[in-house]
Scaffold this motif. Structure first.
Motif, PDB file in Angstrom:
ATOM      1  N   ALA A 181       0.830  -1.207   0.000  1.00 18.33           N
ATOM      2  CA  ALA A 181       0.000   0.000   0.000  1.00 18.33           C
ATOM      3  C   ALA A 181       0.864   1.257   0.000  1.00 18.33           C
ATOM      4  N   GLU A 182       1.919   1.245   0.828  1.00 19.29           N
ATOM      5  CA  GLU A 182       2.799   2.411   0.887  1.00 19.29           C
ATOM      6  C   GLU A 182       3.569   2.585  -0.426  1.00 19.29           C
ATOM      7  N   PHE A 183       3.948   1.449  -1.022  1.00 20.20           N
ATOM      8  CA  PHE A 183       4.660   1.519  -2.304  1.00 20.20           C
ATOM      9  C   PHE A 183       3.775   2.144  -3.389  1.00 20.20           C
ATOM     10  N   ARG A 184       2.530   1.689  -3.465  1.00 16.43           N
ATOM     11  CA  ARG A 184       1.618   2.234  -4.469  1.00 16.43           C
ATOM     12  C   ARG A 184       1.372   3.727  -4.250  1.00 16.43           C
ATOM     13  N   SER A 185       1.215   4.112  -2.996  1.00 16.94           N
ATOM     14  CA  SER A 185       0.980   5.522  -2.691  1.00 16.94           C
ATOM     15  C   SER A 185       2.195   6.379  -3.052  1.00 16.94           C
ATOM     16  N   ALA A 186       3.381   5.901  -2.671  1.00 16.42           N
ATOM     17  CA  ALA A 186       4.600   6.657  -2.964  1.00 16.42           C
ATOM     18  C   ALA A 186       4.866   6.718  -4.469  1.00 16.42           C
ATOM     19  N   LEU A 187       4.594   5.608  -5.164  1.00 14.41           N
ATOM     20  CA  LEU A 187       4.800   5.590  -6.609  1.00 14.41           C
ATOM     21  C   LEU A 187       3.856   6.572  -7.304  1.00 14.41           C
ATOM     22  N   GLY A 188       2.610   6.618  -6.869  1.00 13.81           N
ATOM     23  CA  GLY A 188       1.667   7.579  -7.442  1.00 13.81           C
ATOM     24  C   GLY A 188       2.107   9.011  -7.207  1.00 13.81           C
ATOM     25  N   ALA A 189       2.647   9.280  -6.015  1.00 10.34           N
ATOM     26  CA  ALA A 189       3.131  10.630  -5.716  1.00 10.34           C
ATOM     27  C   ALA A 189       4.315  10.995  -6.608  1.00 10.34           C
ATOM     28  N   LEU A 190       5.216  10.025  -6.838  1.00 10.74           N
ATOM     29  CA  LEU A 190       6.352  10.279  -7.726  1.00 10.74           C
ATOM     30  C   LEU A 190       5.886  10.566  -9.154  1.00 10.74           C
ATOM     31  N   GLN A 191       4.913   9.804  -9.622  1.00 11.89           N
ATOM     32  CA  GLN A 191       4.395  10.014 -10.979  1.00 11.89           C
ATOM     33  C   GLN A 191       3.730  11.379 -11.108  1.00 11.89           C
ATOM     34  N   ASP A 192       2.950  11.756 -10.095  1.00 12.14           N
ATOM     35  CA  ASP A 192       2.294  13.066 -10.136  1.00 12.14           C
ATOM     36  C   ASP A 192       3.320  14.191 -10.119  1.00 12.14           C
ATOM     37  N   ALA A 193       4.346  14.041  -9.297  1.00 16.37           N
ATOM     38  CA  ALA A 193       5.386  15.072  -9.223  1.00 16.37           C
ATOM     39  C   ALA A 193       6.141  15.177 -10.543  1.00 16.37           C
ATOM     40  N   CYS A 194       6.397  14.032 -11.172  1.00 16.70           N
ATOM     41  CA  CYS A 194       7.096  14.033 -12.463  1.00 16.70           C
ATOM     42  C   CYS A 194       6.242  14.701 -13.536  1.00 16.70           C
ATOM     43  N   ALA A 195       4.946  14.389 -13.557  1.00 18.02           N
ATOM     44  CA  ALA A 195       4.052  14.994 -14.546  1.00 18.02           C
ATOM     45  C   ALA A 195       3.965  16.501 -14.347  1.00 18.02           C
ATOM     46  N   ALA A 196       3.871  16.942 -13.091  1.00 15.34           N
ATOM     47  CA  ALA A 196       3.804  18.378 -12.816  1.00 15.34           C
ATOM     48  C   ALA A 196       5.092  19.080 -13.238  1.00 15.34           C
ATOM     49  N   LYS A 197       6.222  18.424 -12.992  1.00 13.59           N
ATOM     50  CA  LYS A 197       7.508  18.999 -13.387  1.00 13.59           C
ATOM     51  C   LYS A 197       7.606  19.120 -14.903  1.00 13.59           C
ATOM     52  N   CYS A 198       7.145  18.097 -15.622  1.00 11.60           N
ATOM     53  CA  CYS A 198       7.177  18.124 -17.089  1.00 11.60           C
ATOM     54  C   CYS A 198       6.273  19.229 -17.636  1.00 11.60           C
ATOM     55  N   GLN A 199       5.089  19.354 -17.074  1.00  9.38           N
ATOM     56  CA  GLN A 199       4.165  20.381 -17.540  1.00  9.38           C
ATOM     57  C   GLN A 199       4.715  21.779 -17.285  1.00  9.38           C
ATOM     58  N   ALA A 200       5.349  21.972 -16.133  1.00  8.28           N
ATOM     59  CA  ALA A 200       5.928  23.277 -15.824  1.00  8.28           C
ATOM     60  C   ALA A 200       7.071  23.606 -16.782  1.00  8.28           C
ATOM     61  N   GLU A 201       7.924  22.618 -17.063  1.00  7.51           N
ATOM     62  CA  GLU A 201       9.043  22.842 -17.973  1.00  7.51           C
ATOM     63  C   GLU A 201       8.554  23.097 -19.393  1.00  7.51           C
ATOM     64  N   LEU A 202       7.525  22.358 -19.813  1.00  5.00           N
ATOM     65  CA  LEU A 202       6.954  22.579 -21.139  1.00  5.00           C
ATOM     66  C   LEU A 202       6.333  23.967 -21.234  1.00  5.00           C
TER      67      LEU A 202
END
Length: 264
Positions: free
Chosen positions: A231-252
């Motif tokens: 459960a913690e792995f899935r939650s942390a992985l989702g947070a990493l994916q969201d942070a990566c997507a936000a970073k990509c959108q900001a850079e774009l």
């Protein structure tokens, strides 16, 4: 263009930027479809010309050729390898009709002009002279373009070109200008670069995910409950994916803002 040695471009008025943009997109489609092994000759037939001296449209034709050459460079090919565009590629026609007031009735009267008829005959002679068998054989060679050797071969070639346009045309011909194509390419390159850095760069998604996986593996090895770790792995992985997507959108967004600043 892919189905004829001679392409007549019937245009009212002068050589315009809109016409140039259309030809640039045609060159782009010809290069990508790979369906033409000849270099069709372009002939601009400009109607309703009042001043038909030889130098009137010379500068406009040279400017168009310059822009088309620059567009072909973006396609990594020479303009001469796609089309033939020489100084005699413009034919000027007067207005087909003249009008004046009838002195007896006072109403407007229109009639076809003898000058237009004579120029049309000159245009026909020019077309048939360019498209004669000797001229085509000298410029293109029957052996180099067997699809033009007989009517049956030409029909098969035209059908092949049409199938290519029907299949790939929507992805090639929806552009309006070469600038749109260049912007699209820049955007694709920017997205690839941003995505690569966000995933494979230092502290990127791949590295952070690996660290997260190693941490969860260690916890499982020391006896932690698998349900809780999962459960913690899935939650942390989702947070990493969201942070990566936000970073990509900001850079774009920053890239797009910088690109807009360069557009006049």
């Amino acid at each position: 263009m892919a189905c004829s040695h001679l392409v007549l471009i019937n245009h009212k008025g002068e050589l315009s930027r809109q016409l140039q943009d259309l030809l640039e997109i045609c060159l782009f489609a010809m290069q990508h479809l790979k369906v033409c092994r000849i270099q069709p000759k372009l002939l601009f037939v400009l109607r309703d010309q009042h001043d038909r001296s030889s130098d009137v449209h010379g500068d406009a034709l040279r400017l168009m050729r310059k822009h088309l050459s620059e567009a072909s460079k973006h396609l990594d090919i020479r303009l001469e390898d796609l089309v033939s565009l020489d100084p005699g590629s413009v034919f000027l026609l007067p207005s087909a009709f003249a009008s004046d007031l009838d002195p007896h009735t006072g109403h407007e009267r229109r009639w076809s002009t003898e000058l237009f008829a004579q120029d049309m005959f000159r245009l026909r002679r020019k077309i048939f002279g360019t498209g004669s068998s000797n001229t085509i054989g000298d410029r293109f060679g029957e052996e180099g373009a067997p699809e033009f050797s007989t009517l049956s071969d030409w029909c098969l070639h035209a059908m092949s070109v049409w199938r290519g346009l029907d299949r790939y045309g929507p992805n090639l011909l929806h552009y309006k200008t070469m600038q749109e194509i260049e912007v699209q390419r820049e955007l694709e390159e920017a997205v690839k670069h941003i995505g690569s850095q966000a995933i494979n760069g230092e502290h990127g998604l791949a590295a952070e995910t690996t660290r997260l996986l190693d941490d969860c593996t260690k916890r499982l090895n020391v006896g932690a409950k698998s349900e809780q770790v999962d459960a913690e792995f899935r939650s942390a992985l989702g947070a990493l994916q969201d942070a990566c997507a936000a970073k990509c959108q900001a850079e774009l967004g920053r890239c797009l803002q910088a690109r807009r600043a360069t557009i006049p």
